[in-house]
Motif scaffolding. Structure first.
Motif, mmCIF file in Angstrom:
data_model
loop_
_atom_site.group_PDB
_atom_site.id
_atom_site.type_symbol
_atom_site.label_atom_id
_atom_site.label_comp_id
_atom_site.label_asym_id
_atom_site.label_seq_id
_atom_site.Cartn_x
_atom_site.Cartn_y
_atom_site.Cartn_z
ATOM 1 N N UNK A 122 0.772 -1.228 0.000
ATOM 2 C CA UNK A 122 0.000 0.000 0.000
ATOM 3 C C UNK A 122 0.802 1.277 0.000
ATOM 4 N N UNK A 123 2.106 1.214 -0.042
ATOM 5 C CA UNK A 123 2.951 2.426 -0.034
ATOM 6 C C UNK A 123 3.404 2.721 -1.458
ATOM 7 N N UNK A 124 2.439 3.075 -2.315
ATOM 8 C CA UNK A 124 2.768 3.249 -3.729
ATOM 9 C C UNK A 124 3.518 4.537 -4.015
ATOM 10 N N UNK A 125 3.530 5.504 -3.095
ATOM 11 C CA UNK A 125 4.136 6.796 -3.369
ATOM 12 C C UNK A 125 5.518 6.966 -2.736
ATOM 13 N N UNK A 126 5.953 6.035 -1.939
ATOM 14 C CA UNK A 126 7.249 6.170 -1.272
ATOM 15 C C UNK A 126 8.393 6.178 -2.287
ATOM 16 N N UNK A 127 9.384 7.005 -1.976
ATOM 17 C CA UNK A 127 10.619 7.082 -2.769
ATOM 18 C C UNK A 127 11.771 6.571 -1.914
ATOM 19 N N UNK A 128 12.615 5.786 -2.490
ATOM 20 C CA UNK A 128 13.789 5.278 -1.770
ATOM 21 C C UNK A 128 15.048 5.940 -2.338
ATOM 22 N N UNK A 129 15.860 6.493 -1.431
ATOM 23 C CA UNK A 129 17.145 7.104 -1.799
ATOM 24 C C UNK A 129 18.264 6.103 -1.533
ATOM 25 N N UNK A 130 19.068 5.881 -2.532
ATOM 26 C CA UNK A 130 20.176 4.918 -2.456
ATOM 27 C C UNK A 130 21.487 5.665 -2.607
ATOM 28 N N UNK A 131 22.423 5.378 -1.721
ATOM 29 C CA UNK A 131 23.741 6.017 -1.801
ATOM 30 C C UNK A 131 24.574 5.380 -2.910
ATOM 31 N N UNK A 132 25.382 6.212 -3.573
ATOM 32 C CA UNK A 132 26.278 5.739 -4.642
ATOM 33 C C UNK A 132 27.717 6.097 -4.275
ATOM 34 N N UNK A 133 28.585 5.106 -4.300
ATOM 35 C CA UNK A 133 29.994 5.340 -3.964
ATOM 36 C C UNK A 133 30.651 6.251 -5.005
ATOM 37 N N UNK A 134 31.564 7.117 -4.589
ATOM 38 C CA UNK A 134 32.306 7.940 -5.560
ATOM 39 C C UNK A 134 33.028 7.107 -6.606
ATOM 40 N N UNK A 135 33.530 5.935 -6.208
ATOM 41 C CA UNK A 135 34.222 5.078 -7.175
ATOM 42 C C UNK A 135 33.242 4.516 -8.190
ATOM 43 N N UNK A 136 32.039 4.203 -7.750
ATOM 44 C CA UNK A 136 31.049 3.641 -8.658
ATOM 45 C C UNK A 136 30.499 4.688 -9.606
ATOM 46 N N UNK A 137 30.531 5.945 -9.193
ATOM 47 C CA UNK A 137 30.006 7.016 -10.028
ATOM 48 C C UNK A 137 30.842 7.217 -11.291
ATOM 49 N N UNK A 138 32.072 6.723 -11.288
ATOM 50 C CA UNK A 138 32.944 6.865 -12.457
ATOM 51 C C UNK A 138 32.742 5.752 -13.475
ATOM 52 N N UNK A 139 31.845 4.804 -13.176
ATOM 53 C CA UNK A 139 31.634 3.665 -14.074
ATOM 54 C C UNK A 139 30.508 3.950 -15.053
ATOM 55 N N UNK A 140 30.783 3.748 -16.351
ATOM 56 C CA UNK A 140 29.767 3.978 -17.368
ATOM 57 C C UNK A 140 28.651 2.937 -17.300
ATOM 58 N N UNK A 141 28.937 1.789 -16.688
ATOM 59 C CA UNK A 141 27.927 0.725 -16.608
ATOM 60 C C UNK A 141 26.832 1.042 -15.609
ATOM 61 N N UNK A 187 35.465 14.597 -11.509
ATOM 62 C CA UNK A 187 35.668 14.724 -12.959
ATOM 63 C C UNK A 187 34.361 15.258 -13.527
ATOM 64 N N UNK A 188 34.217 16.580 -13.472
ATOM 65 C CA UNK A 188 32.925 17.203 -13.710
ATOM 66 C C UNK A 188 32.381 16.894 -15.102
ATOM 67 N N UNK A 189 33.231 16.959 -16.122
ATOM 68 C CA UNK A 189 32.747 16.745 -17.492
ATOM 69 C C UNK A 189 32.171 15.342 -17.655
ATOM 70 N N UNK A 190 32.915 14.339 -17.179
ATOM 71 C CA UNK A 190 32.443 12.959 -17.297
ATOM 72 C C UNK A 190 31.240 12.723 -16.393
ATOM 73 N N UNK A 191 31.256 13.340 -15.201
ATOM 74 C CA UNK A 191 30.150 13.164 -14.262
ATOM 75 C C UNK A 191 28.864 13.748 -14.828
ATOM 76 N N UNK A 192 28.953 14.904 -15.475
ATOM 77 C CA UNK A 192 27.772 15.534 -16.052
ATOM 78 C C UNK A 192 27.096 14.625 -17.073
ATOM 79 N N UNK A 193 27.894 13.991 -17.921
ATOM 80 C CA UNK A 193 27.341 13.085 -18.926
ATOM 81 C C UNK A 193 26.607 11.934 -18.252
ATOM 82 N N UNK A 194 27.226 11.353 -17.225
ATOM 83 C CA UNK A 194 26.627 10.211 -16.539
ATOM 84 C C UNK A 194 25.345 10.624 -15.809
ATOM 85 N N UNK A 195 25.387 11.766 -15.107
ATOM 86 C CA UNK A 195 24.208 12.214 -14.363
ATOM 87 C C UNK A 195 23.043 12.520 -15.299
#
Length: 754
Positions: free
Chosen positions: A548-567, A598-606
Motif C-alpha cells: 500500500x505504499x505506492x508513493x514512497x521514494x527510496x534514496x540509495x547512496x552511490x559510492x564515488x568510485x562507482x560514479x565513475x563507471x559507465x555501466x 571529474x565534472x565533465x564525465x560526471x555531467x554526462x553520466x548524471x
C-alpha cells in the motif's frame, strides 16, 4: 747488330759457318713446367696470406717468402730448361753471371708481391707493374743465357726476342690479375680455380723461356765441330734442382697453410674471447636490469631482497639489529596526472637523490620498489636511529623542487619495522613496514609510524572481512538493508526512505557500513556492493507498493568510485525493470566531492541517469569544495545538508546562519532541501521555520529493517498534529518516541553506503 751484349741478326751467315741443330729433353721440359706451375701456386698462396694477415711484420715476412718462392721457381725453371737444352757441343755456364740472373728474378718477384700487397689497384697500375716485372723476368732469362760459355757464337732473332719479352709482360699481367682476384675466397671451387690459374701461370712462364730459346741460334765455323764426351749428367742435375726447388716451395706452402690454420684458430679464439666478453657484458647488463631500477639506478625489489637476505644472516650471527623504512611519496599521482609521466619520472630522480643523500653510508641500502615506493635498510643500535633518519628524509623532501617551470614541495609517509622485534624474515619485516606505512598514510600523511602488533591484528581482520564480504556478496548471505524515514515538513508525512546497508556478520554481529565500506572500496568490491544495494532497494520498493505504499521514494547512496563507471546507468535501468518499479520512485544520492572529481564525465553520466527518470540528490553538502558555478550545472533534484551543521543548533549561531544560507541558495536553484541528523525538537522547529523541505534523523526514527518499517511509518505519520502544536507538546511527544539508541548504528556518518 749487338745490344746489351747480345748479337741480333735476321739472316745467318751462309759460307764457312755451321748452324748447330738444337733440341730439348722432353722430360726436363715437363719438369721445368711443373716447377713453374708450383711457383705460380705458391705465389697465389702467399698473396692470399699477405691479404689475410693483419700485422705489418707478418705481411713483410710473407711478401719475402712469396718473392723467394716465385724467384726460385722461375730461376729453377730457367735452369732446368737450360739443362734440357741439347746441342752437339760442350756448353758451360759462368757462375757469377748465373747468380746475377737470380738477383733479377728475385727483384722481379719482390716487385710482383709488393704490387699484390695493395688490394685496390686499377688495371693501368697493374699493367705498369706487369711491364716492369716482365722486363725483370726477361732480363733474368737473357742474363742467364749470357752465362753460357761455348765455342759457338750465339745469335738472336729480333722478332722472337721481342715476342719473348711481350710474353713475359703478358704472363706477369695475368699473374697479377689472377692473384688479385683469388686472394679472397674458400672452398673446393676456389681451390680448383687456384690450380687452374697455377697451370696457366706456369704455361706463361715456360712459354716466355722457350720463345727466348727459339730466338737463339748457335753458329760454328766449318770443320770445328767435335764429338761430345759420352757422360751427360744434365738429367740428374735437373732432377736435383727440381726436387730441391719443389721441397723449398712446398715447405713455404706448408708454412703458409700452417700459418693460415693458426690464424684461423687465433680468429676463432678471438671470436670466443669476444663472445665470452659479450656474454660477460650481457650478464652484467642482465644483472643490472634484474637488480637495479632503470630510472633511478637504485636497487629494485629483487636486488634489495637479495642484499636483505645477506644482511639478515649477518645480523643474526652478530646478534645485531636492522631497520626497514618503507617510503611512499604523498599525492604523487597528482604529478603524473597534471604534468605528465615524463615530469613524474624527473621528479622521482630528484627524490631518489634526496633519499640517497640522506642515508649515512654505503652500508645503508636504498631501493625503489616501483612507482613512488622506496625502501631503506639500515643497521642500527637504537630504534631512535631509524626515527632520526626518517625525520632527516622528511625534512630533505621539503626542499623546493623546480619541475616543469614550477616550484613544488613534496612530502612522504614512512613506515618502520625493526629486526628482530618485528620479524625474522625479509617477507615479514617488509610486510610489517608496509603496515606501518599504511598507518602513516591513514593518519594524514607526511608522518612516520613504527610497526606495532595491533596493526597486524587489524590487517588480519580486514583481510578476513574482505574474504567474508566476497562470500556474502557471492552467496547473498548476511547483507541487508535498513531504512530511515525522511519526513516531508509540508505534508507532514514520510515520503522518502534512505536505504542503509548492514551486514549481519556471523561472528562480529551487526556491522555498520563504516566497518566494511572502506574494505570494499580498497579491494574492488564496491561496484558489486552498490549494485546489490540498488537491486535490493528496488525489490523492497516493489514489496512496499504491494503493501500500500505506492508513493514512497527510496534514496540509495552511490559510492564515488562507482560514479565513475559507465555501466552504472545500465545497472540502474536493469534493477528498475526487473523489480517493476517506476524510475521516479528511485533517488540516487552522491557526495559533493564525488561530483566534483571529474565534472565533465560526471555531467554526462548524471544526465543519462536523469534521462531514465531517476532523481538525483547531492549528499553531505557543505563538507566538500563545490561552488555555485558547478552546482547550477548539475541536473540535481535535492540537496542534503550534512549533519555537522545541525548537531550544535541552536547553540551555534554561525551554523544556523550557514544552514539558512544553504536553504535559500538551494531554493533559488529550484532544489529541495533535506537536513539529516535532526535529533532535537529545537532543530526540527528551526528547520521548519526556515522552510526546509525534508528532515531526517533519530528524532523521527532510527534506521529499521523492512519488516519493522510499516509500524514506524504509521506512527510517524500519526504525529503530525502533536509535532505542530507547541514546544511543550513536542517535549511530551518526545517522551513517547522509541529510544534513539544513539550509540548503536545511529551515526549519520556511518549510515552510508558510499
Amino acid at each position: 747488330m749487338e745490344w746489351l751484349g747480345l748479337q741480333f741478326t735476321t739472316q745467318l751467315p751462309e759460307n764457312g759457318q755451321v748452324i748447330l741443330d738444337c733440341a730439348h729433353n722432353p722430360f726436363l721440359v715437363w719438369l721445368a713446367y711443373v716447377v713453374a706451375c708450383t711457383a705460380g701456386f705458391a705465389t697465389l698462396g702467399m698473396t692470399e696470406r699477405i691479404g689475410h694477415v693483419e700485422k705489418p711484420a707478418s705481411q713483410r715476412l710473407w711478401r719475402w717468402v712469396g718473392a723467394g718462392c716465385l724467384a726460385g721457381g722461375i730461376w729453377a725453371m730457367h735452369f732446368i730448361s737450360m739443362l734440357a737444352f741439347q746441342v752437339p757441343i760442350e756448353i758451360q755456364y759462368h757462375l757469377p753471371t748465373t747468380l746475377v740472373s737470380l738477383i733479377f728474378a728475385l727483384t722481379a718477384s719482390w716487385l710482383a708481391l709488393q704490387t699484390l700487397s695493395h688490394p685496390h689497384l686499377n688495371f693501368w697500375q697493374y699493367l705498369r707493374a706487369a711491364v716492369w716485372i716482365g722486363l725483370g723476368i726477361a732480363t733474368m732469362h737473357y742474363v742467364g743465357m749470357a752465362a753460357m760459355r761455348s765455342v759457338a757464337t750465339a745469335y738472336y732473332h729480333p722478332a722472337l726476342f721481342a715476342l719473348s719479352i711481350v710474353i713475359a709482360i703478358g704472363a706477369s699481367l695475368a699473374a697479377l690479375l689472377i692473384s688479385s682476384h683469388l686472394r679472397d675466397g674458400s672452398g673446393a671451387f676456389h681451390l680448383l680455380l687456384k690450380y687452374t690459374a697455377s697451370l696457366v701461370l706456369g704455361a706463361g712462364i715456360v712459354s716466355m723461356h722457350f720463345t727466348g730459346m727459339a730466338a737463339l741460334n748457335l753458329v760454328l765455323p766449318d770443320n770445328s765441330l767435335q764429338p761430345l764426351p759420352g757422360d751427360n749428367n744434365h738429367l740428374q742435375l735437373g732432377l736435383t734442382v727440381a726436387v730441391m726447388t719443389l721441397l723449398i716451395i712446398g715447405s713455404s706452402i706448408s708454412a703458409a697453410l700452417a700459418d693460415k690454420k693458426l690464424q684461423i684458430k687465433d680468429c676463432d679464439l678471438q671470436r670466443v674471447n669476444t663472445l665470452v666478453s659479450q656474454l660477460d657484458q650481457a650478464r652484467l647488463s642482465l644483472q643490472q636490469v634484474a637488480h637495479y631500477d632503470a630510472l633511478t639506478n637504485l636497487l629494485n625489489r629483487r636486488g634489495f631482497n637479495q642484499l636483505f637476505a645477506e644482511k639478515l644472516i649477518e645480523k643474526t650471527n652478530e646478534a645485531g639489529r636492522l631497520a626497514v623504512l618503507f617510503l611512499d611519496i604523498d599525492h604523487f599521482k597528482r604529478i603524473n596526472d597534471s604534468l605528465g609521466h615524463d615530469a613524474g619520472d624527473e621528479l622521482l630522480k630528484v627524490l631518489a637523490d634526496h633519499i640517497r643523500g640522506s642515508v649515512r653510508s654505503h652500508d645503508d641500502v636504498v631501493a625503489r620498489f616501483g612507482g613512488d615506493e622506496f625502501c631503506i635498510l639500515i643497521g642500527l643500535h637504537d630504534p631512535e636511529e631509524a626515527r632520526h633518519m626518517a625525520q632527516r628524509i622528511m625534512l630533505k623532501m621539503k626542499d623546493p623542487i623546480e619541475l616543469a617551470g614550477r616550484s613544488m614541495v613534496m612530502t612522504t609517509s614512512i613506515g618502520i619495522s625493526l629486526f628482530p622485534e618485528d620479524g625474522k624474515t625479509c617477507e615479514e619485516l617488509l610486510k610489517n613496514a608496509d603496515l606501518a606505512l599504511y598507518q602513516s598514510k591513514g593518519s594524514g600523511r607526511n608522518g612516520l609510524h613504527f610497526f606495532s602488533p595491533h596493526m597486524k591484528a587489524r590487517a588480519t581482520l580486514e583481510l578476513q572481512l574482505e574474504e567474508e564480504l566476497r562470500h556474502a556478496l557471492r552467496e547473498d548471505d548476511g547483507l541487508m538493508l535498513y531504512y530511515q524515514p525522511i519526513y516531508d515538513l509540508k505534508t507532514g508525512q514520510v515520503t522518502k526512505l534512505e536505504a542503509l546497508i548492514r551486514w549481519q556478520h556471523p561472528v562480529h554481529g551487526l556491522l555498520a557500513p563504516d566497518r566494511f565500506i572502506a574494505i570494499a572500496e580498497a579491494n574492488g568490491l564496491i561496484a558489486e556492493l552498490d549494485d546489490w544495494v540498488l537491486r535490493k532497494a528496488c525489490e523492497d520498493l516493489a514489496e512496499l507498493s504491494r503493501q500500500g505504499c505506492e508513493e514512497l521514494i527510496i534514496a540509495v547512496n552511490c559510492s564515488p568510485l562507482n560514479l565513475a563507471r559507465e555501466e552504472l546507468v545500465d545497472e540502474i535501468e536493469h534493477a528498475l525493470r526487473v523489480a517493476g518499479v517506476a524510475p521516479q520512485r528511485l533517488e540516487l544520492e552522491v557526495t559533493e566531492n564525488a561530483l566534483m572529481g571529474n565534472l565533465a564525465k560526471t555531467l554526462v553520466l548524471l544526465r543519462q541517469i536523469r534521462a531514465l527518470g531517476v532523481s538525483l540528490s547531492i549528499d553531505d553538502f557543505g563538507t566538500g569544495y563545490s561552488s555555485l558555478a558547478y552546482l547550477k550545472r548539475l541536473p540535481l533534484n535535492t540537496l542534503k545538508i550534512d549533519r555537522s551543521f545541525i548537531q550544535d543548533i541552536p547553540k551555534a549561531t554561525q551554523d544556523m546562519e550557514i544552514v539558512q544560507a544553504i536553504i535559500v541558495m538551494a531554493h533559488s536553484l529550484h532544489l529541495q532541501v533535506v537536513t539529516e541528523g535532526v535529533e532535537t525538537f529545537e532543530q526540527y522547529d528551526f528547520l521548519e521555520r526556515l522552510g526546509c523541505d525534508f528532515v531526517q534523523g533519530h528524532l523521527l526514527s532510527r534506521p529499521v529493517p523492512l519488516v519493522e518499517l510499516l509500524p514506524v511509518l504509521n506512527e510517524i505519520n500519526q504525529r503530525k498534529d502533536s509535532l505542530s502544536v507547541s514546544p511543550l507538546s513536542l517535549a511530551r511527544a518526545q517522551k513517547s518516541l522509541p529510544p534513539m539508541q544513539t550509540h548503536q548504528l545511529c551515526g549519520q556518518s556511518a549510515d552510508r553506503c558510499g
